[in-house]
Write an enzyme that holds these catalytic residues in place. Structure first.
Site, PDB file in Angstrom:
ATOM      1  N   GLY A  54       0.784  -1.228   0.255  1.00  0.00           N
ATOM      2  CA  GLY A  54      -0.187   0.248   0.108  1.00  0.00           C
ATOM      3  C   GLY A  54       1.006   1.315  -0.076  1.00  0.00           C
ATOM      4  N   PRO A  74      -6.149   8.205  -2.281  1.00  0.00           N
ATOM      5  CA  PRO A  74      -7.016   8.588  -2.945  1.00  0.00           C
ATOM      6  C   PRO A  74      -6.462  10.048  -3.478  1.00  0.00           C
ATOM      7  CG  PRO A  74      -7.858   7.611  -1.462  1.00  0.00           C
ATOM      8  CD  PRO A  74      -6.643   7.950  -1.765  1.00  0.00           C
ATOM      9  N   ASN A  75      -5.623  10.709  -2.348  1.00  0.00           N
ATOM     10  CA  ASN A  75      -5.608  12.190  -2.953  1.00  0.00           C
ATOM     11  C   ASN A  75      -4.036  12.089  -4.091  1.00  0.00           C
ATOM     12  OD1 ASN A  75      -4.276  11.312  -0.316  1.00  0.00           O
ATOM     13  ND2 ASN A  75      -3.299  13.449  -0.563  1.00  0.00           N
ATOM     14  N   GLY A 126      -1.477   9.967  -5.812  1.00  0.00           N
ATOM     15  CA  GLY A 126      -0.641   8.921  -6.401  1.00  0.00           C
ATOM     16  C   GLY A 126       0.660   8.520  -7.096  1.00  0.00           C
ATOM     17  N   ILE A 143      -7.299  -6.620 -36.727  1.00  0.00           N
ATOM     18  CA  ILE A 143      -7.339  -7.401 -37.495  1.00  0.00           C
ATOM     19  C   ILE A 143      -8.789  -8.529 -37.715  1.00  0.00           C
ATOM     20  CG2 ILE A 143      -5.730  -9.787 -37.239  1.00  0.00           C
ATOM     21  CD1 ILE A 143      -4.064  -8.229 -37.535  1.00  0.00           C
ATOM     22  N   GLY A 160     -15.483  -6.979 -36.962  1.00  0.00           N
ATOM     23  CA  GLY A 160     -16.330  -6.575 -36.176  1.00  0.00           C
ATOM     24  C   GLY A 160     -16.137  -8.115 -35.399  1.00  0.00           C
ATOM     25  N   GLU A 187       2.116   0.950 -11.321  1.00  0.00           N
ATOM     26  CA  GLU A 187       3.475   1.340 -10.968  1.00  0.00           C
ATOM     27  C   GLU A 187       4.081   2.404 -11.890  1.00  0.00           C
ATOM     28  OE1 GLU A 187       5.074  -1.273  -9.264  1.00  0.00           O
ATOM     29  OE2 GLU A 187       3.387  -2.645  -9.112  1.00  0.00           O
TER      30      GLU A 187
END
Length: 389
Positions: free
Chosen positions: A134, A138-139, A141, A347, A350, A373
């Site tokens: 860890g 959230p705030n 990165g 390739i 559809g 990472e």
């Protein structure tokens, strides 16, 4: 896989043979245990925890852990080969195996004391315990120096408060390495790493993310509310948490490069086979230059990714600096995975946009490799710093 084979027990000439045995073993295991379930796991966002115990029985959950701590004791080259083969079939499984090995286990191996290593690594190596790591919040990165999860000293204990997000195995892990702020925000040496066991009061799993891809790999929050742990759970010195994390991330980026390489191989293999079988205007579409040139570019980019990834793994195994090479491998291989998966869908036409064929999943899974990472942009920052020293 023979879990008694250790790196210190084999010569250099034998390592390539062992790598080939590992590749075949993991390939067979993937076809038997993973491929039949990939679509169901993806649709239900199901995390197959039991599978990782089976991987542990085969030695895959403790590849980098020395034999003395219950692991297999192999190197990054063999480890990379294993991630590639798992990810060729399902990137989610490669991601979870990589996060367990290179982040959680590797952090304890690199910076834990002997008591910590003997306590945690044997259970992690067998897959009996699942590991998490860890750092992200959230705030914050990439701005890890400004993390809000704190650890405050209280006598011989530490009290953790805060939240981590985008954590692989955030809900299901048995043990997590957690980096918390122990100093003032945005100052040097302001973070420290701790080992936190599941079941510790105040430690819980939070919301599980509903993701675009890699849906069989659990990504969730880890929450800490007055979570009290003894100082014996601290990893290394106070204030060294972020420095430790950078070293762990060097190995983690090699893992993501391997994950990307496996996804690219999987998408390319499917596209190549389809191009040879699919006929238009009386001949296989592979005969048309528009398709054959796509395949040629895909194959070239994959080969370049392979060389970069294994170069970084080799440097890691020999104890040489690998920060630049790991970032280069991660950057190029992850962007290659996205390009190759995109061309594979093209390739297939559809059919590539339907869930009846595997390339749409490779397409969704690949994107995470350019983010986890450290984003592609962060890899460029790391590389630039290294070459401008």
């Amino acid at each position: 896989m023979n879990t008694e084979i250790g790196e210190n027990q084999v010569s250099t000439s034998e390592k390539s043979a062992i790598a080939q045995l590992i590749i075949q073993s993991v390939r067979d295991l993937s076809e038997r245990l993973i491929r039949p379930n990939t679509r169901q796991w993806d649709e239900k966002q199901y995390f197959p925890a039991d599978l990782f115990r089976q991987l542990g029985e085969q030695g895959l959950m403790g590849m980098l852990i020395p034999v003395e701590y219950g692991g297999v004791g192999l190197g990054y080259e063999e480890y990379v080969a294993s991630i590639v083969e798992l990810s060729r079939v399902d990137g989610s499984i490669g991601l979870s195996m990589a996060a367990h090995n290179s982040l959680c286990c590797n952090h304890i191996l690199l910076f834990g004391n002997e008591e910590q290593k003997h306590t945690y690594l044997p259970q992690l190596a067998t897959g009996e315990w699942l590991g998490a790591w860890g750092l992200t919040e959230p705030n914050t990165g990439s701005d890890a120096g400004n993390m809000r999860t704190t650890a405050v000293r209280d006598g011989n204990d530490w009290v953790l408060n805060g939240a981590k997000n985008f954590i692989t195995h955030g809900k299901s892990c048995n043990v997590a390495v957690v980096i918390a702020r122990t100093g003032e925000p945005n100052t040097a040496h302001n973070a420290t790493a701790f080992i936190v066991e599941r079941g510790t009061a105040g430690f819980s799993g939070g919301r599980k993310e509903d993701k675009l891809g890699m849906r069989a790999s659990e990504t969730a929050e880890m929450l800490f509310q007055d979570c009290r742990i003894p100082d014996s759970q601290r990893l290394g010195e106070i204030g060294d948490g972020f420095i430790q994390s950078l070293k762990v991330l060097d190995g983690g980026r090699i893992s993501i490069a391997a994950l990307s390489l496996g996804i690219a191989y999987g998408a390319y293999d499917a596209a190549l086979a389809y191009a040879k079988e699919r006929e238009q205007f009386g001949q296989p579409i592979a005969n048309y230059q528009g398709i054959s040139f796509k395949l040629a570019t895909m194959a070239t980019d994959i080969e370049a990714s392979r060389l970069l990834t294994y170069q970084a793994a080799m440097l890691k195994d020999t104890g040489k600096p690998v920060t630049k090479e790991a970032a280069m491998a991660k950057l190029f291989a992850s962007e290659t995975a996205v390009r190759v998966a995109n061309e594979a869908v093209q390739i297939f036409g559809g059919y590539g946009y339907t869930k009846d064929f595997p390339v749409e999943k490779f397409y969704r899974d690949a994107k995470l490799c350019t983010i986890g990472e450290g984003t592609s942009e962060i890899q460029k920052v790391v590389i630039a710093r290294q070459i401008l020293k």
